[in-house]
Design a protein around this motif. Structure first.
Motif, PDB file in Angstrom:
ATOM      1  N   THR A  97     -38.357  36.112  71.959  1.00  0.00           N
ATOM      2  CA  THR A  97     -37.226  37.236  72.054  1.00  0.00           C
ATOM      3  C   THR A  97     -36.292  36.599  72.254  1.00  0.00           C
ATOM      4  OG1 THR A  97     -39.173  38.094  72.993  1.00  0.00           O
ATOM      5  CG2 THR A  97     -36.519  38.958  73.664  1.00  0.00           C
ATOM      6  N   VAL A 126     -30.651  36.781  76.973  1.00  0.00           N
ATOM      7  CA  VAL A 126     -31.820  37.852  77.127  1.00  0.00           C
ATOM      8  C   VAL A 126     -31.650  38.955  78.399  1.00  0.00           C
ATOM      9  CG1 VAL A 126     -34.335  38.781  77.278  1.00  0.00           C
ATOM     10  CG2 VAL A 126     -33.003  37.050  75.943  1.00  0.00           C
ATOM     11  N   THR A 150     -24.843  46.081  72.326  1.00  0.00           N
ATOM     12  CA  THR A 150     -26.035  46.850  72.293  1.00  0.00           C
ATOM     13  C   THR A 150     -26.927  46.676  73.163  1.00  0.00           C
ATOM     14  OG1 THR A 150     -26.075  43.671  71.343  1.00  0.00           O
ATOM     15  CG2 THR A 150     -28.259  44.618  71.597  1.00  0.00           C
ATOM     16  N   VAL A 169     -32.146  37.231  70.673  1.00  0.00           N
ATOM     17  CA  VAL A 169     -31.269  37.187  70.953  1.00  0.00           C
ATOM     18  C   VAL A 169     -29.596  36.249  70.215  1.00  0.00           C
ATOM     19  CG1 VAL A 169     -29.855  37.564  72.279  1.00  0.00           C
ATOM     20  CG2 VAL A 169     -32.296  38.899  72.563  1.00  0.00           C
TER      21      VAL A 169
END
Length: 454
Positions: free
Chosen positions: A10, A441, A265, A14
Motif C-alpha cells: 500500500t 498513507v 485523493t 501511494v
C-alpha cells in the motif's frame, strides 16, 4: 501474504501516485491543472467565477482562480433536525427557509513551494557563460539548490489575453564555488542572494534560444506573442522511495503538494450519499510569501466560493443562513511540520518529540501561529480514530518561533473552527525534502474520514 507485506505494498502504491502527482505539478498552476484532471475523472464539473452558479444535491464541482483551486461535494439530501451552528463538525440541517443550511468540512492546503522566480529582462553573459536573473520566492534552503540541474516552469500570458502552462527541460544550474577557492566553506557557507544564486544556462558563444523562447517552444506558442510570465525554477530529479525498507520518500515540493495530493485523493473518494455537510477541498497559492493575493488564503477566494455555494444550493437562504453555516463549519489546515531531527535534537521542544513514521502532526502554538484549539483537536481526533490513525502533537522550542499556515488566516477571515495538522518532514524548504511514506498513507486516510463526516 503477511500484514507487513500488505502495508508496504500500500505504501508503494501511494508513493507511486504521489510521485506522479508531484511530477505533473512543477508549479502552482500545473498543480491546479493536475488536480482538476483528477477531479474531472471522478465526475467533478468545473464552474467559472464569471458565471452564475446552479448547484444540486449530490453535485461534484470545482472552481479555479489562477494557482488556487476549490472543489466540493454537496450532500445528496438534507437530514432534519438541529441547526448548522449547533456543534462545529457535527452538522444537521432542516429546511433552508427556516434559516438552517449545511455547514462545511474544509480540508485546506497550498499549491506553491519555495523556489527562484525568473526576473524580467534580457539574459546576460559573465566569464563566457549565459545567465538569467532570478529572485527568491519564499524561504528556500539556499544551499540545497546548489549544484542541481534545474528546469523553468510556470505560465506565460500572451498578447491575446490567453494563458498557457509551460516547462523546459534541465537547462540551468547554480554551481557552488570549489572548496579550493573557499577553504573555510565547511565552517559556514554564506550566500549573497543577488550574486551567488544566479543560474547558468549555457555558454555565451552557443546562444541559440533564450529562456522565454524555450518556454514558448515547450508550450508550442510564438515567443513574439509572450507579454508576461510567472516562471519558477524546479529541480528535475524525480521523487522516489529510499531507506533500508524503502520507508522514506524524497521529493521536491512535499511542502505542500503532499497535502494537496491527500486532500484531492480524499475528496474524490467521498460518498455523497452519507454526507451531512458540504465536503470541500481548498488549495491556495502564495502561502510561502504570506498569502496576501487574490488566490492566497488572505484573499476572498474561499469566502466567495462558500457564500456562492450556499446561495446556489438554497436560493431562499439569507446572509444570516450563510453565517450560521460558517459557525458550524470546521477547517483542517494541512501543511508540513518538523520531525525531531536526530542530528539537531536541541532545536526541538525537549519533551514533545514528533517522529517520522509515527503519524501526522497536530500542530499547536500559544500565539495562534497555528489555529488549533481544543474544539479543533477533538474534530481531528475523531477523524483519526475513525480510521485507526495515530497522530502526534507538535509544538516548537520556545526559543525558536514557528512559522504559520493558512489555518489562522482561514479562521480569521471566515470564523470557522480550524485545526492545523500535517506530515512530519526533514529538510523542510530544501530543494528535496523527505517524509516517511507511512505518514503519507495515514494523512490521506484521516483526510478522507474528516471530509466524509467522521
Amino acid at each position: 501474504m503477511s500484514e507487513s507485506h500488505v502495508r508496504l505494498q500500500t505504501n508503494a502504491q501511494v508513493a507511486d501516485d504521489l510521485s506522479d502527482f508531484i511530477s505533473s505539478s512543477p508549479s502552482s498552476y500545473h498543480a491546479v491543472a493536475t488536480a482538476a484532471a483528477r477531479l474531472e475523472a471522478a465526475g467533478f464539473v468545473r464552474l467559472e467565477e464569471s458565471e452564475k452558479w446552479s448547484l444540486a444535491a449530490g453535485q461534484r464541482s470545482y472552481v479555479v482562480r489562477d494557482g488556487a483551486i476549490i472543489a466540493w461535494i454537496t450532500p445528496t439530501s438534507n437530514p432534519t433536525g438541529g441547526t448548522a451552528a449547533s456543534a462545529p463538525g457535527s452538522v444537521t440541517t432542516a429546511n433552508p427557509t427556516d434559516g438552517t443550511v449545511p455547514a462545511f468540512r474544509v480540508f485546506g492546503s497550498h499549491t506553491d513551494s519555495p523556489a527562484f522566480k525568473l526576473k524580467p529582462g534580457e539574459e546576460f553573459t559573465a566569464e563566457g557563460t549565459r545567465q538569467v536573473g532570478v529572485e527568491i520566492y519564499g524561504g528556500p534552503l539556499l544551499n540545497s539548490w546548489l549544484d542541481r540541474e534545474l528546469a523553468f516552469t510556470g505560465r506565460l500570458s500572451l498578447a491575446d489575453g490567453s494563458v498557457v502552462l509551460t516547462r523546459t527541460g534541465p537547462i540551468a544550474r547554480i554551481p557552488q564555488l570549489a572548496i579550493h577557492l573557499d577553504r573555510q566553506v565547511n565552517e559556514g557557507l554564506t550566500l549573497d542572494k543577488q550574486r551567488h544564486t544566479t543560474p547558468i544556462i549555457g555558454l555565451a558563444d552557443l546562444a541559440e534560444a533564450d529562456v522565454i523562447e524555450l518556454l514558448a517552444a515547450s508550450a508550442e506558442v510564438d515567443p513574439e506573442l509572450v507579454v508576461g510570465h510567472d516562471v519558477y525554477t524546479i529541480p528535475v530529479q524525480a521523487p522516489g522511495l529510499f531507506g533500508a525498507a524503502e520507508e522514506f520518500f524524497a521529493s521536491p515540493r512535499l511542502d505542500n503538494l503532499l497535502s494537496v495530493h491527500a486532500g484531492i485523493t480524499a475528496l474524490t473518494s467521498v460518498d455523497a450519499e452519507s454526507l451531512d455537510s458540504i465536503a470541500l477541498f481548498a488549495g491556495f497559492d502564495h502561502e510561502e510569501i504570506g498569502s496576501s493575493s487574490r488566490s492566497g488564503a488572505c484573499g476572498p477566494f474561499l469566502a466567495d466560493a462558500t457564500e456562492r455555494i450556499i446561495a446556489a444550493l438554497y436560493p431562499e437562504s439569507t446572509r444570516s443562513d450563510y453565517l450560521a453555516a460558517l459557525a458550524g463549519s470546521v477547517c483542517v489546515s494541512s501543511d508540513a511540520g518538523h520531525a525531531a531531527h536526530p542530528n539537531y535534537p536541541e532545536r526541538h521542544d525537549p519533551h514533545v518529540r514528533p517522529r517520522l513514521g509515527a503519524g501526522p502532526l497536530l500542530k499547536l502554538n500559544a500565539q495562534q501561529r497555528y489555529a488549533t484549539d481544543a474544539v479543533g483537536t477533538a474534530a481531528w481526533s475523531r477523524a483519526c480514530t475513525a480510521v485507526g490513525v495515530e497522530y502526534q502533537d507538535f509544538v516548537s522550542n520556545n526559543a525558536m518561533p514557528c512559522g504559520s499556515t493558512i489555518g489562522p488566516l482561514t479562521a480569521t477571515r471566515l470564523g470557522m473552527t480550524t485545526v492545523d495538522v500535517g506530515p512530519a518532514l526533514y529538510s523542510m524548504h530544501s530543494a528535496r525534502e523527505m517524509v516517511a511514506i507511512s505518514d503519507v498513507v495515514a494523512l490521506g486516510a484521516a483526510a478522507k474520514a474528516f471530509l466524509q463526516g467522521a
